[in-house]
Design a protein around this motif. Structure first.
Motif, PDB file in Angstrom:
ATOM      1  N   HIS A  22      36.902 -32.283  -7.323  1.00 55.64           N
ATOM      2  CA  HIS A  22      36.353 -33.140  -8.390  1.00 55.64           C
ATOM      3  C   HIS A  22      36.205 -34.575  -7.879  1.00 55.64           C
ATOM      4  CE1 HIS A  22      36.772 -30.150 -11.524  1.00 55.64           C
ATOM      5  NE2 HIS A  22      38.071 -30.103 -11.453  1.00 55.64           N
ATOM      6  N   ALA A  23      37.239 -35.036  -7.176  1.00 53.46           N
ATOM      7  CA  ALA A  23      37.246 -36.433  -6.711  1.00 53.46           C
ATOM      8  C   ALA A  23      36.167 -36.669  -5.660  1.00 53.46           C
ATOM      9  CB  ALA A  23      38.619 -36.769  -6.147  1.00 53.46           C
ATOM     10  N   LYS A  24      35.732 -35.605  -5.008  1.00 48.84           N
ATOM     11  CA  LYS A  24      34.729 -35.704  -3.932  1.00 48.84           C
ATOM     12  C   LYS A  24      33.367 -35.201  -4.404  1.00 48.84           C
ATOM     13  CE  LYS A  24      34.718 -35.685   0.230  1.00 48.84           C
ATOM     14  NZ  LYS A  24      34.098 -36.582   1.212  1.00 48.84           N
ATOM     15  N   ARG A  25      33.175 -35.122  -5.693  1.00 49.14           N
ATOM     16  CA  ARG A  25      31.927 -34.596  -6.272  1.00 49.14           C
ATOM     17  C   ARG A  25      31.553 -33.261  -5.604  1.00 49.14           C
ATOM     18  NH1 ARG A  25      27.800 -37.071  -4.878  1.00 49.14           N
ATOM     19  NH2 ARG A  25      28.774 -38.174  -3.160  1.00 49.14           N
ATOM     20  N   GLU A  26      32.541 -32.457  -5.333  1.00 46.29           N
ATOM     21  CA  GLU A  26      32.373 -31.113  -4.739  1.00 46.29           C
ATOM     22  C   GLU A  26      31.889 -31.173  -3.288  1.00 46.29           C
ATOM     23  OE1 GLU A  26      33.700 -29.112  -6.811  1.00 46.29           O
ATOM     24  OE2 GLU A  26      33.445 -30.308  -8.618  1.00 46.29           O
ATOM     25  N   GLY A  53      35.691 -27.341  -7.716  1.00 50.08           N
ATOM     26  CA  GLY A  53      36.639 -27.957  -8.654  1.00 50.08           C
ATOM     27  C   GLY A  53      36.792 -27.178  -9.944  1.00 50.08           C
ATOM     28  N   ALA A  54      35.688 -26.590 -10.420  1.00 54.97           N
ATOM     29  CA  ALA A  54      35.746 -25.822 -11.669  1.00 54.97           C
ATOM     30  C   ALA A  54      36.067 -24.348 -11.395  1.00 54.97           C
ATOM     31  CB  ALA A  54      34.439 -25.953 -12.437  1.00 54.97           C
ATOM     32  N   GLY A  58      31.908 -21.938 -10.483  1.00 54.57           N
ATOM     33  CA  GLY A  58      31.755 -23.361 -10.839  1.00 54.57           C
ATOM     34  C   GLY A  58      30.442 -23.986 -10.410  1.00 54.57           C
ATOM     35  N   ASN A  59      29.817 -23.431  -9.368  1.00 56.55           N
ATOM     36  CA  ASN A  59      28.557 -24.027  -8.884  1.00 56.55           C
ATOM     37  C   ASN A  59      27.479 -23.905  -9.960  1.00 56.55           C
ATOM     38  OD1 ASN A  59      28.786 -24.976  -6.038  1.00 56.55           O
ATOM     39  ND2 ASN A  59      29.641 -22.923  -5.787  1.00 56.55           N
ATOM     40  N   SER A  60      27.097 -25.038 -10.548  1.00 55.66           N
ATOM     41  CA  SER A  60      26.139 -25.017 -11.662  1.00 55.66           C
ATOM     42  C   SER A  60      25.639 -26.438 -11.899  1.00 55.66           C
ATOM     43  CB  SER A  60      26.841 -24.527 -12.934  1.00 55.66           C
ATOM     44  OG  SER A  60      27.933 -25.392 -13.223  1.00 55.66           O
ATOM     45  N   LEU A  61      24.551 -26.533 -12.680  1.00 51.64           N
ATOM     46  CA  LEU A  61      24.018 -27.856 -13.020  1.00 51.64           C
ATOM     47  C   LEU A  61      25.068 -28.665 -13.758  1.00 51.64           C
ATOM     48  CD1 LEU A  61      20.358 -27.340 -14.300  1.00 51.64           C
ATOM     49  CD2 LEU A  61      21.130 -28.630 -12.286  1.00 51.64           C
ATOM     50  N   GLN A  62      25.793 -28.000 -14.667  1.00 50.88           N
ATOM     51  CA  GLN A  62      26.814 -28.671 -15.472  1.00 50.88           C
ATOM     52  C   GLN A  62      27.953 -29.235 -14.627  1.00 50.88           C
ATOM     53  OE1 GLN A  62      27.054 -28.775 -19.045  1.00 50.88           O
ATOM     54  NE2 GLN A  62      28.932 -27.752 -19.639  1.00 50.88           N
ATOM     55  N   HIS A  63      28.390 -28.453 -13.628  1.00 51.55           N
ATOM     56  CA  HIS A  63      29.589 -28.841 -12.873  1.00 51.55           C
ATOM     57  C   HIS A  63      29.294 -29.327 -11.466  1.00 51.55           C
ATOM     58  CE1 HIS A  63      32.172 -27.197 -16.023  1.00 51.55           C
ATOM     59  NE2 HIS A  63      31.338 -26.178 -16.077  1.00 51.55           N
ATOM     60  N   GLY A  64      28.051 -29.274 -11.054  1.00 52.59           N
ATOM     61  CA  GLY A  64      27.690 -29.743  -9.713  1.00 52.59           C
ATOM     62  C   GLY A  64      27.746 -28.621  -8.682  1.00 52.59           C
ATOM     63  N   PHE A  65      27.032 -28.856  -7.585  1.00 51.32           N
ATOM     64  CA  PHE A  65      26.969 -27.841  -6.535  1.00 51.32           C
ATOM     65  C   PHE A  65      27.786 -28.294  -5.324  1.00 51.32           C
ATOM     66  CE2 PHE A  65      23.348 -26.952  -9.210  1.00 51.32           C
ATOM     67  CZ  PHE A  65      23.400 -25.561  -9.308  1.00 51.32           C
ATOM     68  N   ALA A  66      28.628 -27.396  -4.837  1.00 51.68           N
ATOM     69  CA  ALA A  66      29.451 -27.706  -3.665  1.00 51.68           C
ATOM     70  C   ALA A  66      28.627 -27.532  -2.390  1.00 51.68           C
ATOM     71  CB  ALA A  66      30.667 -26.795  -3.651  1.00 51.68           C
ATOM     72  N   LEU A  67      29.201 -27.955  -1.261  1.00 52.68           N
ATOM     73  CA  LEU A  67      28.487 -27.844   0.017  1.00 52.68           C
ATOM     74  C   LEU A  67      28.402 -26.399   0.503  1.00 52.68           C
ATOM     75  CD1 LEU A  67      29.873 -30.933   2.005  1.00 52.68           C
ATOM     76  CD2 LEU A  67      27.637 -30.688   0.896  1.00 52.68           C
ATOM     77  N   ALA A  68      29.316 -25.555   0.009  1.00 50.18           N
ATOM     78  CA  ALA A  68      29.296 -24.137   0.427  1.00 50.18           C
ATOM     79  C   ALA A  68      29.687 -23.277  -0.771  1.00 50.18           C
ATOM     80  CB  ALA A  68      30.293 -23.930   1.575  1.00 50.18           C
ATOM     81  N   GLY A 324      37.462 -29.151 -21.646  1.00 50.08           N
ATOM     82  CA  GLY A 324      36.681 -28.620 -20.534  1.00 50.08           C
ATOM     83  C   GLY A 324      35.622 -27.651 -21.033  1.00 50.08           C
ATOM     84  N   GLY A 325      34.432 -27.761 -20.477  1.00 49.08           N
ATOM     85  CA  GLY A 325      33.324 -26.916 -20.921  1.00 49.08           C
ATOM     86  C   GLY A 325      32.390 -27.704 -21.828  1.00 49.08           C
ATOM     87  N   GLN A 326      32.855 -28.868 -22.299  1.00 47.25           N
ATOM     88  CA  GLN A 326      32.009 -29.667 -23.204  1.00 47.25           C
ATOM     89  C   GLN A 326      31.418 -30.875 -22.464  1.00 47.25           C
ATOM     90  OE1 GLN A 326      35.048 -30.091 -26.423  1.00 47.25           O
ATOM     91  NE2 GLN A 326      33.542 -29.072 -27.688  1.00 47.25           N
ATOM     92  N   GLU A 327      31.159 -30.695 -21.168  1.00 49.44           N
ATOM     93  CA  GLU A 327      30.659 -31.807 -20.352  1.00 49.44           C
ATOM     94  C   GLU A 327      29.358 -32.396 -20.902  1.00 49.44           C
ATOM     95  OE1 GLU A 327      32.164 -29.193 -19.138  1.00 49.44           O
ATOM     96  OE2 GLU A 327      33.689 -29.997 -17.793  1.00 49.44           O
ATOM     97  N   ASP A 328      28.516 -31.548 -21.527  1.00 48.93           N
ATOM     98  CA  ASP A 328      27.253 -32.071 -22.065  1.00 48.93           C
ATOM     99  C   ASP A 328      27.501 -33.094 -23.180  1.00 48.93           C
ATOM    100  OD1 ASP A 328      28.293 -29.987 -23.552  1.00 48.93           O
ATOM    101  OD2 ASP A 328      26.344 -29.275 -24.261  1.00 48.93           O
ATOM    102  N   MET A 329      28.662 -32.989 -23.839  1.00 48.68           N
ATOM    103  CA  MET A 329      28.991 -33.936 -24.912  1.00 48.68           C
ATOM    104  C   MET A 329      29.284 -35.341 -24.379  1.00 48.68           C
ATOM    105  SD  MET A 329      28.506 -32.516 -27.693  1.00 48.68           S
ATOM    106  CE  MET A 329      29.210 -33.751 -28.781  1.00 48.68           C
TER     107      MET A 329
END
Ligand SMILES: C[C@H](O)CC(=O)C(=O)O
Ligand SMILES: [Mn+2]
Length: 352
Positions: A22-26, A53-54, A58-68, A324-329
């Motif tokens: 999370h701290a490294k934006r994935e 992180g999620a 977890g890899n998704s538009l909502q939670h961000g995409f990791a490098l792998a 958690g899960g309500q990131e769009d809010m």
């Protein structure tokens, strides 16, 4: 004076390759993960968690995409360590049993099945599946400050009945004070089967990571999540090497090498951080207002986009008890606040 934790064995679970994502934006590379994992293994850490992180899925538009992909991370880390067990996080609904089986195939042998602290009943299939695979299985009750001791006992008993071998009190917001931890862990210890272990996962937003984890151990927890150099969401997790230094002085055994952990923190993990993981105005607000630590970077981005101070957005998210899960809010909240403050004209709103 007798040492307060004399003879107590504490099983440590490092979080820097999962919560630290999370701290490294994935954006932790496979090579960085392997280097850190080898260091953790060499220092005697028995469990290390490694996923997005999620967690799984977890890899998704909502939670961000990791490098792998999670499979790539798990497989590389599992083949690099000699003794440590690799663990994963699974939030039912985001991660599925198919992904859990695939993580197992790549070498994961332990799982935190995580639900909101009032929703353990979303986890029976995932916990049962983990047990069938023979994994070390934990039920992980997030945002535990939002449920009282009696309520948490009910949820913990559900997870235990599904097959969880350990149940965690998870202070996702870093909101709790030691007495909050003591009350909850003691209640779980009294109510659960003596064979069921109890764990605590803290965040350091109010500077309470060490004190809360000690309170947890004193009240009966035997598993503690922490991160070397504190790398984790918000102001980070309980800083693992600091915790080890303190509990060793108190007489407990962690089976780890403190100086190796210190060197790993200083020479390997801190250089990987994008920004220092520390208590600042915004991460302190997470703890003070009881906000999910994972929301920090999302809230900072939304605040910048709509011209509202991140602290104000975080306070509002805490007031609304967003989970958690309500990131769009987060975006919705920042946009509404900007509108109320006359910072957004209707036309601009349409454009958004
Ligand atoms: C998905 C979250 O980051 C899980 C966690 O570590 C927490 O609730 O704290
Ligand atoms: Mn966490």
């Amino acid at each position: 004076m007798a040492k307060r934790l004399k003879g107590r064995n504490i099983t440590l679970h490092d979080m820097c390759l999962r919560d630290g994502m999370h701290a490294k934006r994935e954006q932790i590379s496979v090579a960085e993960m392997v280097r850190i994992a080898k260091g953790l293994d060499d220092a005697g850490i028995p469990y290390l968690q490694c996923t997005h992180g999620a967690g799984l899925g977890g890899n998704s538009l909502q939670h961000g995409f990791a490098l792998a992909s999670n499979e790539e991370y798990i497989s590389a880390v599992a083949s690099a360590v000699k003794n440590a067990k690799v663990s994963v996080l699974l939030l039912p609904g985001l991660g599925t049993m198919r992904e859990l089986k695939s993580a197992y195939k790549e070498g994961a042998r332990s799982v935190h099945v995580a639900t909101h602290c009032t929703e353990a009943d979303t986890s029976p299939q995932h916990i049962a599946c983990a047990r069938e695979l023979g994994m070390d299985t934990t039920g992980f009750l997030m945002m535990a400050h939002l449920n009282d001791a009696k309520g948490l006992v009910k949820q913990a008993k559900l997870m235990e009945s599904y097959g969880a071998q350990t149940v965690y009190v998870t202070d996702s917001a870093g909101f709790m004070l030691p007495e909050d931890v003591t009350e909850r862990i003691e209640a779980l210890r009294d109510a659960l089967d003596p064979k069921t272990e109890i764990g605590f996962h803290g965040h350091h937003n109010m500077g309470m990571g060490i004190a809360n984890s000690i309170a947890a151990v004193e009240a009966g927890a035997s598993r503690i999540d922490a991160s070397v150099a504190g790398m984790g969401a918000g102001a980070g997790n309980t800083p693992l090497e600091v915790f080890v230094a303190v509990v060793e002085r108190m007489g407990a055994n962690t089976g780890t090498d403190l100086f190796k952990l210190m060197d790993l923190a200083e020479d390997v993990i801190v250089p990987v951080m994008e920004k220092p993981v520390r208590i600042d105005r915004d991460s302190l607000t997470l703890g003070y207002a009881g906000v999910y630590s994972t929301f920090l970077l999302h809230a900072k981005r939304a605040a910048e986009r709509f011209g509202v101070p991140a602290r104000d957005v975080l306070v509002e998210l805490g007031r609304k008890k967003m989970i958690g899960g309500q990131e769009d809010m987060i975006i919705d909240t920042a946009m509404t606040m900007a509108k109320e403050r006359g910072l957004l004209k209707e036309k601009t709103l349409e454009e958004l």
